[in-house]
Scaffold this motif. Sequence first.
Motif, short mmCIF file in Angstrom:
data_model
loop_
_atom_site.label_atom_id
_atom_site.label_comp_id
_atom_site.label_asym_id
_atom_site.label_seq_id
_atom_site.Cartn_x
_atom_site.Cartn_y
_atom_site.Cartn_z
N GLU A 1 -25.14 9.63 -25.21
CA GLU A 1 -24.15 9.73 -24.14
C GLU A 1 -22.77 9.82 -24.79
O GLU A 1 -22.65 9.74 -26.00
N ASP A 2 -21.72 10.01 -23.99
CA ASP A 2 -20.37 9.89 -24.52
C ASP A 2 -20.21 8.47 -25.06
O ASP A 2 -20.55 7.50 -24.37
N VAL A 3 -19.72 8.37 -26.29
CA VAL A 3 -19.55 7.05 -26.88
C VAL A 3 -18.13 6.88 -27.39
O VAL A 3 -17.56 7.78 -28.00
N LEU A 4 -17.56 5.73 -27.11
CA LEU A 4 -16.23 5.39 -27.61
C LEU A 4 -16.36 4.12 -28.44
O LEU A 4 -17.05 3.18 -28.06
N GLU A 5 -15.72 4.14 -29.63
CA GLU A 5 -15.69 2.92 -30.43
C GLU A 5 -14.26 2.53 -30.70
O GLU A 5 -13.46 3.36 -31.16
N LEU A 6 -13.92 1.30 -30.41
CA LEU A 6 -12.58 0.80 -30.67
C LEU A 6 -12.70 -0.25 -31.77
O LEU A 6 -13.31 -1.30 -31.57
N GLN A 7 -12.15 0.09 -32.94
CA GLN A 7 -12.25 -0.83 -34.07
C GLN A 7 -10.91 -1.51 -34.26
O GLN A 7 -9.93 -0.88 -34.64
N GLY A 8 -10.88 -2.81 -33.97
CA GLY A 8 -9.61 -3.52 -34.05
C GLY A 8 -9.66 -4.61 -35.10
O GLY A 8 -10.67 -4.83 -35.75
N HIS A 9 -8.54 -5.29 -35.23
CA HIS A 9 -8.46 -6.31 -36.26
C HIS A 9 -8.32 -7.71 -35.70
O HIS A 9 -8.31 -8.68 -36.44
N GLY A 10 -8.19 -7.77 -34.40
CA GLY A 10 -7.92 -9.07 -33.79
C GLY A 10 -9.10 -10.01 -33.88
O GLY A 10 -10.23 -9.60 -34.12
N GLY A 11 -8.84 -11.24 -33.67
CA GLY A 11 -9.88 -12.27 -33.67
C GLY A 11 -10.69 -12.21 -32.39
O GLY A 11 -10.53 -11.30 -31.58
N PRO A 12 -11.55 -13.20 -32.24
CA PRO A 12 -12.48 -13.20 -31.10
C PRO A 12 -11.81 -13.10 -29.73
O PRO A 12 -12.29 -12.41 -28.85
N VAL A 13 -10.68 -13.75 -29.60
CA VAL A 13 -10.00 -13.74 -28.30
C VAL A 13 -9.48 -12.34 -27.99
O VAL A 13 -9.63 -11.83 -26.87
N VAL A 14 -8.89 -11.70 -29.01
CA VAL A 14 -8.35 -10.35 -28.82
C VAL A 14 -9.48 -9.38 -28.50
O VAL A 14 -9.38 -8.55 -27.58
N VAL A 15 -10.57 -9.48 -29.23
CA VAL A 15 -11.71 -8.59 -28.99
C VAL A 15 -12.21 -8.74 -27.56
O VAL A 15 -12.50 -7.78 -26.87
N GLN A 16 -12.27 -9.98 -27.14
CA GLN A 16 -12.72 -10.25 -25.78
C GLN A 16 -11.80 -9.57 -24.77
O GLN A 16 -12.24 -9.01 -23.78
N ARG A 17 -10.49 -9.59 -25.06
CA ARG A 17 -9.53 -8.98 -24.14
C ARG A 17 -9.70 -7.46 -24.11
O ARG A 17 -9.61 -6.84 -23.06
N VAL A 18 -9.94 -6.88 -25.29
CA VAL A 18 -10.16 -5.43 -25.34
C VAL A 18 -11.40 -5.09 -24.52
O VAL A 18 -11.42 -4.15 -23.71
N LEU A 19 -12.44 -5.90 -24.69
CA LEU A 19 -13.66 -5.68 -23.94
C LEU A 19 -13.40 -5.79 -22.44
O LEU A 19 -13.83 -4.96 -21.64
#
Lengths: 628, 446
Positions: B78-96
């Motif tokens: 399917e169409d796939v998007l990957e966002l690779q960030g550097h933030g910690g768990p809290v930041v990742v959760q926010r991106v999600l």
Amino acid sequence: MRHPQHYDVIVIGGGHAGTEAAHASARFGARTLLLTQSVETLGQMSCNPAIGGIGKSHLVREIDALGGVMGKAADRAGIQFRVLNAAKGAAVRATRAQVDRVLYRNAVRAFIEAKSGLDVFQQSAVDLIVKGGCVAGVKTQAGIDFSAPAVVLATGTFLGGRIHIGMDNQPGGRAGDAQSNALAERLRALPFSVGRLKTGTPPRIDGNTVDFSVMDVQPGDDPLPSMSFLPEPHPRQVPCHITHTNERTHAIIESGLDRSPLYSGAIEGTGPRYCPSIEDKVVRFAERTEHQVFVEPEGLETSELYPNGISTSLPFDVQVELVRSIRGFERAHITRPGYAIEYDFFDPRDLHHSLETRTVGGLFFAGQINGTTGYEEAAAQGLLAGLNAARLVGGSEPWCPGRAEAYLGVLVDDLVNLGANEPYRMFTSRAEFRLRLREDNADARLTAKGRELGLVNDARWTRFDAKRLLIEEIRARLAGVRLHPDHVGGRRFEQVFGEKLSRDTTLLETLKRPAVEIGRLVEFAGFPFTVTERDDYGAALAQLETDVKYEGYIKRQDEEIARIRRHENMVLSSELDYRCIDGLSSELRLKLTETQPKTLARAARIPGMTPAALSVLLVYSRKLDASG
Amino acid sequence: MSGLDVDTIAAVATPPGMGGVSIVRISGPAAAGIGRLLCGAPLKPRLAAYRSFRDGGGDVLDEGVALFFRAPRSFTGEDVLELQGHGGPVVVQRVLEACLDAGARMARPGEFSERAFLNGKLDLAQAEAVADLIGAASVSATRAALRSLTGSFSRRVDDLAGDMLGLRVFVEAVIDFPEEELDLLGDGKVKERIRQLHAELATLLAQCRDGALLNQGIRVAITGAPNVGKSSLLNVLSGQDAAIVTDVPGTTRDLLKVDLVLEGLPVTLVDTAGLRDTEDPVEGEGVRRARAEAGRADLVLVVCDVRNMRHASFETEAAGQIPTIVVANKADLGDFETGRIHESETAVCVSAKTGAGIGALIERVKAVVGFHDQEEGFTARTRHVQALREALSALDHALVLGSDGSPSELIAEELRVAHDALGSITGTVTTDDLLGEIFSTFCVGK
């Protein structure tokens, strides 16, 4: 001897399933024979004298929208009409008619006799003629053979029926009628799984020996509702009455329990939990000091009464005593004893959704034989079985409505998937998409389909089409009036309805608000007489209002329905061994092994199922497919 | 597309708290739109772009590399998007969460692989693995998710679902049996009960978001005879001097708990008093509590001295139904590979002193509790939180409907939606279940 006339479809049984099946088959254009033990009992109501009610009236409207008999017959025979759940919403609102048994029977017989291409013949069927795994005809008692490539079996409780009154029991179909033993034997020899169910009736009472003055009166509704989209004139209307059992009644019942076939083990069949006998109610809900008894007239020309709520199989002497302990019944004369009846049914899981049996081609089952109860449930199946039998002979695909399309679909899907652990009755809570399956939109949901299927005649179609166009016109008119909060129209709207407008909007959009009622809205808009004077104006308004107000819910359900449709197309490999799938809880493994769901949609309806477990099933199944 | 669903899913694809880069993966038709929304401009397929990731309000959440793959040339097909960030768990959760707000749904455990498989992106051999993964995931992830929240979480969700059933039984019975004398509770009571359910659900949800219920993880009890090195093992696993370690038998008299994450698996380690018969009442109490603790655990580590493994099989038996791993400690004192206790039990040899064998022990712990994929416990938890959120929003609507005079069938519909959302955690409740409850609760029918 062989009957000279060859038929396309033979229907065995002249009850509600049988008559509806025969009529639908003939409407479709199939040459049809209705075989009945007695022409006099066509359309006979063997239980309570009422048609409709919650969930059931929805079925009646659907049968009616497809050109069926039941709604019109109920209109002709209805002697008290009430709309139940009026304040609880358009989808659960339900019409019920108390019906004069004789008028009802006459109406059904008249519809059957008037139908061209439909013959009636009075004879007991004793055998099915089966050739090469397909049905080929029917043998009758007098040795007459009828040939047809499709047969609908709608024999109700007449197969292996046994009637219980107290500790006495005897074979019988319904009180006073013979049962069909020869046919039952024959069917037991075919590869169907047979189960046993139970139902019961209360003792009937002579109204001349009853004191109505001490009972609550329950009059019918005014204005008088109708069952059919093309209403038939109603006969004279009469009220019902309500009385109650009391602690003395309950003590009498308890003292007779030792002679109750229910509690002594003489009855092995399973009775319905929602229609318990009075002895069941007293035992299971011992804390209740009274139970309602609805005193329903059996007809206009008879004084006989049906005391609904005291169905019983207790010995007759206990019946007399318990009836006479009830307020108003102190001097009551019982005209017919109450009884329980046990009967055979065939596990409906052996059926296709078309109601054709999986094992004998061309053989269809409809009604109580499939483990259902109720006239409406029977008639609904009859219509589908008759139609699909005729379609089979004509070389067309069967029509199997979905769960989101009609209660007909919910009914058949439940039966075919879940089977019947007790007599199956329709309830609105069985329909997960209840909000779209309304009484008032049964025409909109099914008439066009019925027309396409060849079931709907010109008169109904013309009338329906006119109503449809009227709704469109009203919708367009409301959508055409724009309101602006700062303009005259907007300010007037705010004054009339006490609702604030925050932006430019149309009258149609304001209808979504709970406080904006369509009657006042069209008044506000000022429609011309050509619209407001139409016969179906009120019905059109009501339907449009609910459609608009429920739009958001319907849309939200659309996603759910689309998902279920996809799941319905996902066939689970029959080789799946659920016991070996680690990812499932042991409880689910057990249930899946028992149920053997054919599709993912079916698996999703197993209690305790989770989205993750569905993923597991799909992946395992695909894996098997790919490696097989 | 032949999968279960055709919507767009999202999840954190990297194990939590590990490494410097965390990846949020999105798959489905809305992936491109979500990419445009979060990254501010359309993404070119197969071209890494360094972007700021923003939420719906335009606030920058993180910066990193965005990758977009056009269907069918992607991992899932399917169409796939990957966002690779550097933030910690809290930041990742926010991106999600920004992805979820933008229209994605939280992925079920293993769902990316499932879609890949169903879209023909994996061969049969790989599919085998996927099936096993998802298979393990559905049970163990549910368990893991419930563990990644606390045990009280699952109990409270069960209670909520039970209350919801009770309420629906009443609401539906009143609809389907209007002539029965059921209305003992009255409308006000229905509203009151919805309000109560709403409040309980809101509290639970807030606690989940605050993390108050997070990270307790699975309970692992460490038991064994005195002075075999239970506390040392706890220390080496937790990387801190939490327990008092001496050479005097019976040093640990109280229970000692440490919360930690073992390679993505949240664990509460409970060190228990050395198990031996004792005259000392204080120590005796410790022993009693140790046995009780072992009985409550999800996994028991029976520690023994590699030179003397007599006690081990006895302790294993004592643990009963609970999965057990025998840990042969003090491997530094002898030349032992894997000790054999009896035929079915194989011990893991470790040295709490040198750290030898600890990696193998962690692997074994994960295998025994069925923790195959580090992501699963966490995605499952987020999924549960999302289900609670759906249920809460349906109850919000039900409350509004209850006060604006709307018909009860609409309230019933919102309750159905809320119940279904809870059912995605606790298991489906069918209309048949509902009717069964009605019949056993009320005396209905003529």
